[in-house]
Design a protein around this motif. Structure first.
Motif, PDB file in Angstrom:
ATOM      1  N   TYR A 118     -18.885  38.105-101.997  1.00 19.40           N
ATOM      2  CA  TYR A 118     -17.798  38.452-102.913  1.00 19.40           C
ATOM      3  C   TYR A 118     -18.229  38.278-104.362  1.00 19.40           C
ATOM      4  O   TYR A 118     -17.827  39.046-105.234  1.00 19.40           O
ATOM      5  CB  TYR A 118     -16.576  37.571-102.635  1.00 19.40           C
ATOM      6  N   GLY A 119     -19.016  37.238-104.627  1.00 19.68           N
ATOM      7  CA  GLY A 119     -19.440  36.978-106.002  1.00 19.68           C
ATOM      8  C   GLY A 119     -20.187  38.155-106.587  1.00 19.68           C
ATOM      9  O   GLY A 119     -19.885  38.606-107.705  1.00 19.68           O
ATOM     10  N   LEU A 120     -21.163  38.686-105.869  1.00 19.06           N
ATOM     11  CA  LEU A 120     -21.944  39.817-106.352  1.00 19.06           C
ATOM     12  C   LEU A 120     -21.087  41.070-106.482  1.00 19.06           C
ATOM     13  O   LEU A 120     -21.176  41.796-107.479  1.00 19.06           O
ATOM     14  CB  LEU A 120     -23.110  40.070-105.400  1.00 19.06           C
ATOM     15  N   ILE A 121     -20.251  41.329-105.487  1.00 15.50           N
ATOM     16  CA  ILE A 121     -19.447  42.550-105.500  1.00 15.50           C
ATOM     17  C   ILE A 121     -18.480  42.563-106.678  1.00 15.50           C
ATOM     18  O   ILE A 121     -18.413  43.540-107.442  1.00 15.50           O
ATOM     19  CB  ILE A 121     -18.686  42.692-104.169  1.00 15.50           C
ATOM     20  N   PHE A 122     -17.731  41.482-106.862  1.00 17.94           N
ATOM     21  CA  PHE A 122     -16.710  41.492-107.905  1.00 17.94           C
ATOM     22  C   PHE A 122     -17.297  41.221-109.283  1.00 17.94           C
ATOM     23  O   PHE A 122     -16.702  41.593-110.291  1.00 17.94           O
ATOM     24  CB  PHE A 122     -15.596  40.514-107.551  1.00 17.94           C
ATOM     25  N   ALA A 123     -18.470  40.590-109.349  1.00 20.43           N
ATOM     26  CA  ALA A 123     -19.165  40.515-110.627  1.00 20.43           C
ATOM     27  C   ALA A 123     -19.587  41.908-111.082  1.00 20.43           C
ATOM     28  O   ALA A 123     -19.604  42.221-112.277  1.00 20.43           O
ATOM     29  CB  ALA A 123     -20.380  39.597-110.521  1.00 20.43           C
TER      30      ALA A 123
END
Length: 288
Positions: A118-123
């Motif tokens: 989620y961190g990579l996607i929403f960043a």
């Protein structure tokens, strides 16, 4: 707007992240119902790695892999080396925010924090919102949509997939992306050392060797994805006397960033088919 040329051309890091995420999700996340909150309470490094990559349900896996694949356009824009730094920064910082949030709101989020990248996607939604222009607008049943709307809808679907459990890591990812955008600790200038980059290039694929070179020349002003700011390179190569026909792959890459096709082709002619330099030309033309 699409993600550029089909496949993982010039995007070996994205391909590796997708493969790892898919394998971990199938063998550990979906089958074992991995929950990142379990990881926070037990300091086991391997479970931390699993919580970063493994989705805990099939709908999250499908939606998440689609978004990871779509955002490969950013790796093509800044190069695999810098994109690797972005991947590492966004995942670790968002995980840190999740740990802190769970500690302060433990009673409210017990057993509800979703695992996965989620961190990579929403960043990645931060540069998607700020740097990718809208190229097509349309109306569906009276409601305005654009070529970016479907990507936002996929993001909302993933964000609400587990309600509280997915909202928390999604918001933490946006915070991580915002910190990268603000160039905290000059992170946007960071690169892996040449020795590590060479090791990664052998691990990811031979194609990373070719994609690493353009990343050192990515100086496209303030507007493109996490660019080099004031150090924008303005010494564009002069057009060759005999014009070189731009490749369709290069044109498609620029079109995927939201530029007009004819303008993209013309900029590539002036840039001698260099996508990074052509991006500079197009962005400077928009700013005037």
């Amino acid at each position: 707007m699409n993600g550029g040329p089909s496949g993982f051309a010039n995007a070996p890091v994205t391909r590796t992240v997708i493969i790892i995420s898919a394998l971990f999700s199938i063998f550990f996340g979906i089958q074992g119902r991995l929950n990142s909150l379990d990881v926070f309470g037990k300091l086991r490094f391997w479970k931390w790695i699993l919580s970063i990559f493994a989705f805990s349900s099939t709908p999250e896996l499908i939606c998440g892999l689609y978004l990871l694949y779509y955002f490969r356009v950013f790796e093509r824009q800044i190069g695999s080396n810098k994109y690797s730094v972005f991947v590492l920064f966004s995942m670790l910082v968002s995980l840190l925010f999740e740990v802190l949030a769970v500690k302060f709101m433990k009673d409210r989020f017990v057993e509800q924090v979703s695992s996965g990248p989620y961190g990579l996607i929403f960043a990645s939604f931060v540069p998607f919102f700020l740097d990718i222009p809208v190229s097509t607008r349309l109306r569906v049943v009276g409601f305005p949509f654009s070529d970016k709307s479907f990507t936002y809808l996929a993001g909302i679907q993933l964000l609400l997939s587990s309600f509280k459990g997915s909202i928390l890591p999604g918001l933490c990812g946006i915070l991580a992306g915002s910190l990268y955008r603000l160039n905290v600790f000059y992170i946007r200038k960071a690169k892996f050392p040449q020795s590590i980059a060479s090791l990664f290039s052998r691990f990811f694929s031979p194609s990373m060797r070719s994609s690493r070179a353009p990343s050192t020349r990515n100086a496209v002003g303030n507007r493109p994805f996490y660019s080099a700011g004031r150090q924008a390179e303005r010494n564009y190569p002069a057009p060759m006397q005999s014009a070189v026909e731009p490749s369709e792959e290069s044109v498609a890459t620029l079109v995927s960033m939201g530029f007009d096709r004819s303008a993209a082709r013309q900029a590539l002619v002036h840039a001698r088919n260099d996508v990074n330099v052509a991006t500079n030309i197009l962005l400077e033309a928009q700013s005037h």
